[in-house]
Design a protein around this motif. Structure first.
Motif, PDB file in Angstrom:
ATOM      1  N   ARG A 126       0.733  -1.070  -0.180  1.00 21.60           N
ATOM      2  CA  ARG A 126      -0.048  -0.123   0.047  1.00 21.60           C
ATOM      3  C   ARG A 126       0.820   1.231  -0.178  1.00 21.60           C
ATOM      4  NH1 ARG A 126      -3.769  -3.423   3.033  1.00 21.60           N
ATOM      5  NH2 ARG A 126      -2.575  -2.689   5.023  1.00 21.60           N
ATOM      6  N   HIS A 127       1.928   1.347   0.804  1.00 20.15           N
ATOM      7  CA  HIS A 127       3.076   2.338   0.859  1.00 20.15           C
ATOM      8  C   HIS A 127       3.619   2.403  -0.418  1.00 20.15           C
ATOM      9  CE1 HIS A 127       2.535   2.120   5.134  1.00 20.15           C
ATOM     10  NE2 HIS A 127       2.945   3.527   5.116  1.00 20.15           N
ATOM     11  N   LEU A 128       4.089   1.564  -1.305  1.00 20.04           N
ATOM     12  CA  LEU A 128       4.537   1.569  -2.545  1.00 20.04           C
ATOM     13  C   LEU A 128       3.507   2.121  -3.566  1.00 20.04           C
ATOM     14  CD1 LEU A 128       7.095   0.910  -4.432  1.00 20.04           C
ATOM     15  CD2 LEU A 128       6.129  -1.515  -4.413  1.00 20.04           C
ATOM     16  N   ILE A 129       2.399   1.710  -3.429  1.00 25.71           N
ATOM     17  CA  ILE A 129       1.465   2.354  -4.645  1.00 25.71           C
ATOM     18  C   ILE A 129       1.153   3.841  -4.343  1.00 25.71           C
ATOM     19  CG2 ILE A 129      -1.194   2.194  -5.037  1.00 25.71           C
ATOM     20  CD1 ILE A 129      -1.097  -0.868  -4.495  1.00 25.71           C
ATOM     21  N   ARG A 130       1.536   4.166  -2.962  1.00 20.31           N
ATOM     22  CA  ARG A 130       1.230   5.572  -2.881  1.00 20.31           C
ATOM     23  C   ARG A 130       2.672   6.233  -2.925  1.00 20.31           C
ATOM     24  NH1 ARG A 130      -1.497   3.880   1.906  1.00 20.31           N
ATOM     25  NH2 ARG A 130       0.164   4.778   3.127  1.00 20.31           N
ATOM     26  N   ARG A 131       3.628   5.717  -3.366  1.00 16.89           N
ATOM     27  CA  ARG A 131       4.868   5.897  -3.598  1.00 16.89           C
ATOM     28  C   ARG A 131       5.639   6.824  -2.389  1.00 16.89           C
ATOM     29  NH1 ARG A 131       4.634   8.278  -9.832  1.00 16.89           N
ATOM     30  NH2 ARG A 131       3.924   6.151 -10.801  1.00 16.89           N
TER      31      ARG A 131
END
Length: 225
Positions: A126-131
């Motif tokens: 989820r953090h990666l999707i939000r960069r």
């Protein structure tokens, strides 16, 4: 004089800071700053592993009766030193306080620990999707990955050291075969681990600062969407 009357003041042992400076007091969150000793051992292991992987690409095994070359000799003796470093890290991991516990490095024997790893993995996605990887998660997945790396480097050190002392025996040949397999796994682990660390740094984490005494924004600035 007022300090002497304050019962809440405690004297600090300066020698303890050498080993535990930077350890978090928030329990076992593995994303806290590791102690100086942990970082020193981590750095020594990194140097040793890089040396072993690189020298293995260029050294030549001596024929029976021939003297080993320089790179082969370097590989052997750095390998023996690596065994001592790995052994020291195992001891330190068992006795240190305030840092990642053994149960978090090897969570595969507990349903609760495995669930923590899976939950943390989803949080990381989820953090990666939000960069944005600047927010600390539970660190369960990172700890489990570090545990896998520790197992691989331990297997490399043990099989390499055994083949050195049991040179010429059938068991030594078997140990060398396992040693080569572990080296291939270590290549994959090292590339993947380094790539993920770089990605975390670019997306806001201070992972390199925590582990290598580096300044924030060292090497390259963090990227923001």
């Amino acid at each position: 004089m007022n300090d002497m009357r304050n019962p809440n003041l405690q004297l600090r042992d300066p020698r303890r800071d050498v080993f535990t400076a930077g350890v978090s007091t928030k329990g076992e969150r593995s994303l806290s700053r590791p102690s100086h000793l942990t970082r020193v051992i981590h750095l020594l292991l990194l140097i040793a592993v890089l040396n072993q992987l690189m020298t293995s690409q260029f050294m030549e095994s001596p024929l029976p009766g021939d003297s080993p070359g320089l790179l082969y000799t370097l590989h052997e003796y750095v390998g023996l030193a690596s065994f001592l470093i790995v052994f020291g890290f195992w001891i330190w991991a068992l006795i240190r306080n305030g840092e990642t516990r053994i149960s978090r490095l090897f969570p595969w024997f507990s349903v609760t620990r495995i669930w923590e790893v899976l939950t943390d993995f989803l949080d990381q996605l989820r953090h990666l999707i939000r960069r944005d990887l600047s927010d600390d998660t539970s660190g369960a997945m990172a700890s489990a990955v570090h545990g896998l790396g520790l197992l691989i480097v331990t297997a490399m050190a043990v099989t390499g050291s055994f083949s050195f002392f049991a040179r010429g025996s059938a068991l030594a040949h078997t140990a060398l075969a396992v040693h080569s397999l572990m080296a291939n796994l270590m290549w994959a682990y090292l590339i993947g681990h380094s790539a993920l660390a770089a990605l975390h740094h670019l997306l806001g984490s201070d992972i390199l600062t925590r582990m290598f005494w580096l300044r924030r924004n060292a090497f390259w600035p963090r990227w923001r969407p």
